[in-house]
Motif scaffolding. Structure first.
Motif, PDB file in Angstrom:
ATOM      1  N   ALA A  58      -0.307  -4.229   1.688  1.00  0.00           N
ATOM      2  CA  ALA A  58       0.621  -5.261   2.164  1.00  0.00           C
ATOM      3  C   ALA A  58       1.839  -5.370   1.256  1.00  0.00           C
ATOM      4  CB  ALA A  58      -0.090  -6.608   2.252  1.00  0.00           C
ATOM      5  N   LEU A  59       1.669  -4.976  -0.002  1.00  0.00           N
ATOM      6  CA  LEU A  59       2.778  -4.983  -0.959  1.00  0.00           C
ATOM      7  C   LEU A  59       3.495  -3.635  -0.990  1.00  0.00           C
ATOM      8  CD1 LEU A  59       0.921  -6.874  -3.827  1.00  0.00           C
ATOM      9  CD2 LEU A  59       2.869  -7.758  -2.511  1.00  0.00           C
ATOM     10  N   ASN A  60       3.225  -2.804   0.023  1.00  0.00           N
ATOM     11  CA  ASN A  60       3.857  -1.482   0.152  1.00  0.00           C
ATOM     12  C   ASN A  60       3.513  -0.556  -1.011  1.00  0.00           C
ATOM     13  OD1 ASN A  60       5.195  -2.414   2.532  1.00  0.00           O
ATOM     14  ND2 ASN A  60       6.740  -3.387   1.224  1.00  0.00           N
ATOM     15  N   ILE A  61       2.310  -0.719  -1.551  1.00  0.00           N
ATOM     16  CA  ILE A  61       1.815   0.145  -2.624  1.00  0.00           C
ATOM     17  C   ILE A  61       0.637   0.924  -2.071  1.00  0.00           C
ATOM     18  CG2 ILE A  61       0.872   0.246  -4.958  1.00  0.00           C
ATOM     19  CD1 ILE A  61       2.215  -2.480  -5.469  1.00  0.00           C
ATOM     20  N   GLY A 155       5.870  -7.029   3.466  1.00  0.00           N
ATOM     21  CA  GLY A 155       5.013  -5.943   3.909  1.00  0.00           C
ATOM     22  C   GLY A 155       3.812  -6.473   4.662  1.00  0.00           C
ATOM     23  N   ALA A 156       3.136  -5.590   5.388  1.00  0.00           N
ATOM     24  CA  ALA A 156       1.979  -6.009   6.187  1.00  0.00           C
ATOM     25  C   ALA A 156       0.959  -4.880   6.281  1.00  0.00           C
ATOM     26  CB  ALA A 156       2.420  -6.421   7.593  1.00  0.00           C
ATOM     27  N   TYR A 157      -0.300  -5.288   6.341  1.00  0.00           N
ATOM     28  CA  TYR A 157      -1.376  -4.331   6.578  1.00  0.00           C
ATOM     29  C   TYR A 157      -2.394  -4.987   7.494  1.00  0.00           C
ATOM     30  CZ  TYR A 157      -5.393  -1.308   6.079  1.00  0.00           C
ATOM     31  OH  TYR A 157      -6.458  -0.472   6.364  1.00  0.00           O
ATOM     32  N   PHE A 158      -2.855  -4.234   8.499  1.00  0.00           N
ATOM     33  CA  PHE A 158      -3.832  -4.756   9.452  1.00  0.00           C
ATOM     34  C   PHE A 158      -5.072  -3.875   9.485  1.00  0.00           C
ATOM     35  CE2 PHE A 158       0.372  -6.026  10.991  1.00  0.00           C
ATOM     36  CZ  PHE A 158       0.216  -7.405  11.032  1.00  0.00           C
ATOM     37  N   ALA A 169      -6.414   0.863  17.715  1.00  0.00           N
ATOM     38  CA  ALA A 169      -6.646   1.236  16.320  1.00  0.00           C
ATOM     39  C   ALA A 169      -5.351   1.515  15.574  1.00  0.00           C
ATOM     40  CB  ALA A 169      -7.559   2.461  16.254  1.00  0.00           C
ATOM     41  N   GLU A 170      -4.243   1.646  16.299  1.00  0.00           N
ATOM     42  CA  GLU A 170      -2.951   1.902  15.671  1.00  0.00           C
ATOM     43  C   GLU A 170      -2.521   0.761  14.756  1.00  0.00           C
ATOM     44  OE1 GLU A 170      -0.657   4.876  16.125  1.00  0.00           O
ATOM     45  OE2 GLU A 170      -2.804   5.317  16.230  1.00  0.00           O
ATOM     46  N   ILE A 171      -3.051  -0.445  14.974  1.00  0.00           N
ATOM     47  CA  ILE A 171      -2.671  -1.546  14.087  1.00  0.00           C
ATOM     48  C   ILE A 171      -3.099  -1.253  12.648  1.00  0.00           C
ATOM     49  CG2 ILE A 171      -2.837  -3.222  15.966  1.00  0.00           C
ATOM     50  CD1 ILE A 171      -5.413  -4.287  14.612  1.00  0.00           C
ATOM     51  N   LYS A 172      -4.150  -0.447  12.501  1.00  0.00           N
ATOM     52  CA  LYS A 172      -4.615  -0.035  11.178  1.00  0.00           C
ATOM     53  C   LYS A 172      -4.080   1.341  10.786  1.00  0.00           C
ATOM     54  CE  LYS A 172      -8.794   1.277   8.622  1.00  0.00           C
ATOM     55  NZ  LYS A 172     -10.273   1.407   8.673  1.00  0.00           N
ATOM     56  N   ASP A 173      -4.093   2.263  11.730  1.00  0.00           N
ATOM     57  CA  ASP A 173      -3.826   3.664  11.420  1.00  0.00           C
ATOM     58  C   ASP A 173      -2.343   4.009  11.317  1.00  0.00           C
ATOM     59  OD1 ASP A 173      -6.566   3.987  11.518  1.00  0.00           O
ATOM     60  OD2 ASP A 173      -6.564   4.648  13.612  1.00  0.00           O
ATOM     61  N   SER A 174      -1.489   3.198  11.944  1.00  0.00           N
ATOM     62  CA  SER A 174      -0.073   3.528  11.971  1.00  0.00           C
ATOM     63  C   SER A 174       0.695   2.782  10.881  1.00  0.00           C
ATOM     64  CB  SER A 174       0.529   3.209  13.346  1.00  0.00           C
ATOM     65  OG  SER A 174       1.922   3.451  13.334  1.00  0.00           O
ATOM     66  N   LYS A 175       1.011   3.477   9.811  1.00  0.00           N
ATOM     67  CA  LYS A 175       1.839   2.907   8.747  1.00  0.00           C
ATOM     68  C   LYS A 175       3.227   2.578   9.291  1.00  0.00           C
ATOM     69  CE  LYS A 175       3.668   4.205   4.161  1.00  0.00           C
ATOM     70  NZ  LYS A 175       5.054   4.600   4.524  1.00  0.00           N
ATOM     71  N   LEU A 180       7.221  -2.003  10.684  1.00  0.00           N
ATOM     72  CA  LEU A 180       8.128  -2.729  11.573  1.00  0.00           C
ATOM     73  C   LEU A 180       8.212  -4.206  11.207  1.00  0.00           C
ATOM     74  CD1 LEU A 180       7.198  -1.220  15.066  1.00  0.00           C
ATOM     75  CD2 LEU A 180       9.158  -0.635  13.630  1.00  0.00           C
ATOM     76  N   PHE A 181       7.203  -4.705  10.508  1.00  0.00           N
ATOM     77  CA  PHE A 181       7.188  -6.127  10.149  1.00  0.00           C
ATOM     78  C   PHE A 181       8.093  -6.442   8.961  1.00  0.00           C
ATOM     79  CE2 PHE A 181       3.432  -5.663  12.682  1.00  0.00           C
ATOM     80  CZ  PHE A 181       3.285  -6.881  13.332  1.00  0.00           C
ATOM     81  N   GLN A 182       8.437  -5.435   8.196  1.00  0.00           N
ATOM     82  CA  GLN A 182       9.253  -5.658   7.009  1.00  0.00           C
ATOM     83  C   GLN A 182      10.606  -6.248   7.391  1.00  0.00           C
ATOM     84  OE1 GLN A 182       9.441  -1.996   4.778  1.00  0.00           O
ATOM     85  NE2 GLN A 182       7.230  -1.753   4.753  1.00  0.00           N
ATOM     86  N   GLY A 183      10.976  -7.341   6.712  1.00  0.00           N
ATOM     87  CA  GLY A 183      12.258  -7.995   6.968  1.00  0.00           C
ATOM     88  C   GLY A 183      12.244  -9.012   8.088  1.00  0.00           C
ATOM     89  N   LYS A 184      11.133  -9.110   8.835  1.00  0.00           N
ATOM     90  CA  LYS A 184      11.064 -10.092   9.913  1.00  0.00           C
ATOM     91  C   LYS A 184      10.916 -11.504   9.349  1.00  0.00           C
ATOM     92  CE  LYS A 184      11.160  -6.968  13.168  1.00  0.00           C
ATOM     93  NZ  LYS A 184      12.360  -6.794  14.027  1.00  0.00           N
ATOM     94  N   LYS A 185      11.444 -12.479  10.082  1.00  0.00           N
ATOM     95  CA  LYS A 185      11.356 -13.872   9.683  1.00  0.00           C
ATOM     96  C   LYS A 185      10.086 -14.496  10.251  1.00  0.00           C
ATOM     97  CE  LYS A 185      15.272 -13.756   7.535  1.00  0.00           C
ATOM     98  NZ  LYS A 185      15.314 -13.799   6.057  1.00  0.00           N
TER      99      LYS A 185
END
Length: 246
Positions: A58-61, A155-158, A169-175, A180-185
């Motif tokens: 989630a922290l893009n690490i 950042g986000a991770y699901f 399963a793409e919510i987990k498998d697709s980086k 796409l969530f980065q920068g969203k309000k």
């Protein structure tokens, strides 16, 4: 003359069968308990490490080995904080803490016990929160990192327990989808209303992310999970926004 010949054990009797079965059950149960206790510490450590990696994602690490991830977690996660009933957090001083909010799970979340991970990445404050919901085939969850302004996704991770491979399963498998969530309000301007969403037809590019193609129900589950989660954390993030305006 009296017959003093001793009879041997009758292995065909019902008593023998019952006693033998009971002894075997006790032995197997003991062995299973012993193996469980021997492996439990390692299993718990693996579960904790996996959780740390998800928070780092989630922290893009990403892309770290086990030992590297454990070390990085200690470096960037300053504390795990359980919010009080008023949504206020009092950070502890245990870097990479695992004794407070880290131990909370989805059941605690549903009961209103909320954790915030106070982090520092490249000298900047980040706040990671867990969210939980339901997908098409089972539970889904995620970790969302928010910038110090209390309103911008860093950042986000699901994750999921059983969504369809190649679709939900793409919510987990697709980086790429998670990015796409980065920068969203998260919240609408000047409001506690959660604007962050996942939509099939995006109309608000500042807060909405395109749904996963062919996985409408799972995407709806992520949308509802985000709406519910950030509504729970609204007081905390509103306090960050107010502090930033001062």
């Amino acid at each position: 003359m009296a017959n003093d010949t001793k009879k041997g054990l009758n292995t065909n009797s019902n008593t023998y069968t019952i006693v033998y079965s009971a002894v075997m059950v006790i032995i197997v149960a003991f062995l299973l308990a012993f193996v469980y206790q021997m492996l439990k510490e390692r299993q718990d450590a693996n579960v904790a490490l996996d959780k740390k990696k998800q928070i780092l994602y989630a922290l893009n690490i990403r892309g770290l080995g086990d030992s590297e991830a454990a070390k990085k977690y200690e470096e960037v996660v300053l504390s795990d904080v359980i919010l009080n009933d008023d949504g206020v957090a009092t950070p502890n001083d245990h870097e990479g803490a695992e004794s407070n909010g880290f131990l909370l799970n989805s059941a605690d979340y549903k009961n209103g016990d909320l954790v915030v991970y106070f982090c520092k990445v490249d000298g900047e404050d980040k706040y990671v929160v867990p969210v939980y919901g339901m997908g098409l085939w089972g539970p889904i969850n995620g970790y969302i990192a928010v910038n110090a302004d209390g309103n911008t996704i860093y950042g986000a991770y699901f994750n999921h327990e059983g969504e369809t491979a190649g679709l939900g399963a793409e919510i987990k498998d697709s980086k790429a989808w998670q990015e796409l969530f980065q920068g969203k309000k998260v919240y609408a301007d000047g409001s506690d209303d959660v604007a962050l969403s996942v939509e099939k037809n995006v109309t608000n590019t500042a807060s909405e992310v395109d749904a996963v193609t062919g996985a409408t129900l799972t995407s709806n589950g992520v949308r509802d999970m985000l709406k519910d989660g950030f509504a729970k954390y609204a007081v905390f993030f509103k306090s960050l926004q107010n502090n930033g305006e001062q």
